[in-house]
Design an enzyme around this catalytic site. Structure first.
Site, short mmCIF file in Angstrom:
data_model
loop_
_atom_site.label_atom_id
_atom_site.label_comp_id
_atom_site.label_asym_id
_atom_site.label_seq_id
_atom_site.Cartn_x
_atom_site.Cartn_y
_atom_site.Cartn_z
N SER A 1 75.83 51.19 65.84
CA SER A 1 75.71 49.89 65.17
C SER A 1 76.20 49.99 63.72
CB SER A 1 74.25 49.41 65.27
OG SER A 1 74.13 48.06 64.89
N HIS B 1 73.48 46.84 73.56
CA HIS B 1 73.83 47.33 72.23
C HIS B 1 73.35 48.76 72.01
CE1 HIS B 1 74.94 46.88 68.02
NE2 HIS B 1 73.74 47.29 67.65
N ASP C 1 76.33 43.52 75.24
CA ASP C 1 75.76 43.64 73.89
C ASP C 1 75.42 42.24 73.37
OD1 ASP C 1 75.25 44.03 71.17
OD2 ASP C 1 76.80 45.57 70.95
#
Length: 258
Positions: A80, A208, A175
């Site tokens: 991320s 994610h 995601d």
């Protein structure tokens, strides 16, 4: 044994804190791994006004000084926000030989990154485009970022083409945090325009939080910094398979290039 072993820096996302379990697992696989906190830990602010590249360079130098670390170059992997920091480190800092972006972006995100004589601004965003599910109350951030094809956003691009490092991009098509697959493909296209070979894997049904394998899928949780329930996405079976495959790819990538 005494080594020397490949050296890695491990970065997690904007939830902050010191996350060590992935670094521990990588250490058990033969990598000297430094889990690096950069926000919301001890004296580090929860949401810094700016991130200093010097801080990350200090971590690289610290790792390079360790006797058990090979002197053939350092690897960095991030998830991320940590992923775009990993790409920035590979672009702006000497000594980074390989970088892995997990659910990341080729743009600097959320916090300005200041180097020596330059600052990379964050990708523009509008929290007014955040969607809250009536049914679950979960926040979906997938539309908050401005269009990455708009030239007005391009000053926040990380100039990956300047880097001599090798890159591996991993993303999930389910995601719900942001459009990581789209942003990964944008970064890959830019690298390929400069004749660079890039490794990339996009996983159907993965969310994610692509973690090491056999950890349970976290579809939603409280984001510590935002203080909100956030949807991360992912389908149980597909996400589990993606985590297992990604884990093998990450290790093989670093063994090959470090």
């Amino acid at each position: 044994g005494p080594g020397p072993f490949p050296g890695l820096i491990d970065l997690y996302g904007s939830g902050g804190g010191l996350v060590e379990y992935r670094a521990s697992l990588l250490a058990s696989r033969g990598f000297v791994t430094l889990a690096l906190a950069y926000m919301a830990f001890e004296d580090l602010p929860a949401m810094p006004e700016v991130l200093e590249l010097d801080y990350f360079e200090e971590a690289v130098k610290f790792l390079q000084k360790q006797q058990q670390v090979k002197d053939t170059g350092i690897g960095v992997l991030g998830l991320s926000k940590g992923a775009d920091l990993a790409l920035s480190m590979a672009t702006f800092l000497p000594g980074i030989k390989a970088a892995v972006s997990i659910s990341g972006s080729g743009f600097n995100s959320f916090i300005p990154l200041r180097g020596n004589g330059f600052t990379v601004p964050p990708h523009p965003y509008d929290l007014g485009r955040m969607k809250i599910s009536d049914e679950s109350g979960l926040a979906d951030f997938s539309d908050v970022l401005d269009d990455h094809k708009d030239p007005a956003t391009w000053d926040c691009r990380i100039p990956l083409e300047r880097s001599l490092a090798k890159f591996l991009f991993l993303s999930g098509l389910d995601d719900k945090n942001w459009k990581s697959d789209l942003y990964c493909r944008d970064a890959i296209e830019r690298l390929q325009q400069y004749g660079r070979e890039v490794e990339f894997c996009s996983y159907s049904g993965a969310g994610h939080l692509l973690e090491p394998p056999y950890l349970p899928l976290c579809q939603a949780s409280v984001h510590k910094v935002l203080g909100m329930f956030v949807c991360w996405g992912g389908q149980w079976r597909e996400h589990a398979k993606a985590q297992e495959d990604a884990w093998h790819k990450i290790q093989a990538f670093f063994w090959q290039h470090l």
